[in-house]
Design a protein around this motif. Structure first.
Motif, PDB file in Angstrom:
ATOM      1  N   ALA A 141       0.839  -1.202   0.000  1.00 51.16           N
ATOM      2  CA  ALA A 141       0.000   0.000   0.000  1.00 51.16           C
ATOM      3  C   ALA A 141       0.874   1.252   0.000  1.00 51.16           C
ATOM      4  N   ALA A 142       1.882   1.278   0.858  1.00 58.09           N
ATOM      5  CA  ALA A 142       2.777   2.442   0.935  1.00 58.09           C
ATOM      6  C   ALA A 142       3.549   2.628  -0.370  1.00 58.09           C
ATOM      7  N   LYS A 143       4.058   1.543  -0.904  1.00 58.49           N
ATOM      8  CA  LYS A 143       4.844   1.593  -2.134  1.00 58.49           C
ATOM      9  C   LYS A 143       4.020   2.113  -3.309  1.00 58.49           C
ATOM     10  N   ASN A 144       2.753   1.745  -3.367  1.00 58.60           N
ATOM     11  CA  ASN A 144       1.895   2.102  -4.490  1.00 58.60           C
ATOM     12  C   ASN A 144       0.978   3.291  -4.217  1.00 58.60           C
ATOM     13  N   GLY A 145       1.076   3.860  -3.020  1.00 58.20           N
ATOM     14  CA  GLY A 145       0.272   5.024  -2.669  1.00 58.20           C
ATOM     15  C   GLY A 145      -1.221   4.754  -2.669  1.00 58.20           C
ATOM     16  N   ALA A 202      -6.860  -1.050   2.766  1.00 54.56           N
ATOM     17  CA  ALA A 202      -8.092  -1.795   2.493  1.00 54.56           C
ATOM     18  C   ALA A 202      -8.181  -2.235   1.032  1.00 54.56           C
ATOM     19  N   ASP A 203      -7.649  -1.427   0.135  1.00 50.33           N
ATOM     20  CA  ASP A 203      -7.661  -1.798  -1.287  1.00 50.33           C
ATOM     21  C   ASP A 203      -6.740  -2.981  -1.543  1.00 50.33           C
ATOM     22  N   VAL A 204      -5.563  -2.960  -0.935  1.00 52.78           N
ATOM     23  CA  VAL A 204      -4.629  -4.078  -1.078  1.00 52.78           C
ATOM     24  C   VAL A 204      -5.246  -5.339  -0.476  1.00 52.78           C
ATOM     25  N   GLU A 205      -5.854  -5.221   0.683  1.00 56.18           N
ATOM     26  CA  GLU A 205      -6.484  -6.373   1.331  1.00 56.18           C
ATOM     27  C   GLU A 205      -7.573  -6.973   0.449  1.00 56.18           C
ATOM     28  N   ALA A 206      -8.398  -6.114  -0.157  1.00 56.88           N
ATOM     29  CA  ALA A 206      -9.488  -6.596  -1.009  1.00 56.88           C
ATOM     30  C   ALA A 206      -8.950  -7.323  -2.249  1.00 56.88           C
ATOM     31  N   ILE A 207      -7.919  -6.767  -2.869  1.00 56.47           N
ATOM     32  CA  ILE A 207      -7.317  -7.409  -4.050  1.00 56.47           C
ATOM     33  C   ILE A 207      -6.711  -8.757  -3.653  1.00 56.47           C
ATOM     34  N   ALA A 208      -5.993  -8.774  -2.531  1.00 57.99           N
ATOM     35  CA  ALA A 208      -5.376 -10.006  -2.059  1.00 57.99           C
ATOM     36  C   ALA A 208      -6.431 -11.051  -1.715  1.00 57.99           C
ATOM     37  N   GLY A 209      -7.527 -10.620  -1.111  1.00 56.79           N
ATOM     38  CA  GLY A 209      -8.603 -11.541  -0.760  1.00 56.79           C
ATOM     39  C   GLY A 209      -9.219 -12.180  -1.987  1.00 56.79           C
TER      40      GLY A 209
END
Length: 113
Positions: A76-80, A84-91
């Motif tokens: 999330a930090a690396k991609n700004g 929650a968006d990273v979690e949803a994509i990973a899920g």
């Protein structure tokens, strides 16, 4: 009699000690069998959930979820973007990759894929 007494005390002491906690490597090794046994499953939020309550299932899920969260925060930090968006994509990806017969959580309910 003294030997038996010492043995009993030693056994009782050993039983009173907490079970040695597993580390992340052991949790990762136990993940496949835990999924196959229906103990843990993938959730849409990118984290493992406990399907069948047991101390081992909870420990596996907790350790792996801690590692996942750390990785998600880095992404999330690396991609700004928001965590929650990273979690949803990973899920979504984790659910897609889940083997047939293993558990996934959809609409708050556990079901076999």
């Amino acid at each position: 009699m003294k030997i038996v007494h010492k043995f009993v005390l030693s056994a009782l002491f050993a039983l009173s000690l907490p079970v040695l906690a597993m580390d992340l490597q052991q949790a990762m090794s136990a993940l496949g069998p835990a999924k196959a046994q229906g103990l843990v499953g993938e959730q849409p939020n990118g984290y493992l959930g406990v399907v069948s309550s047991s101390a081992q299932a909870k420990e596996i899920a907790d350790l792996i979820n801690q590692a996942r969260k750390a990785e998600y925060q880095k992404l999330a930090a690396k991609n700004g973007i928001q965590l929650a968006d990273v979690e949803a994509i990973a899920g979504k990806k984790a659910i897609e990759k889940t083997e047939p017969g293993q558990f996934i959580q959809l609409n708050g309910q556990w079901q076999k894929k």
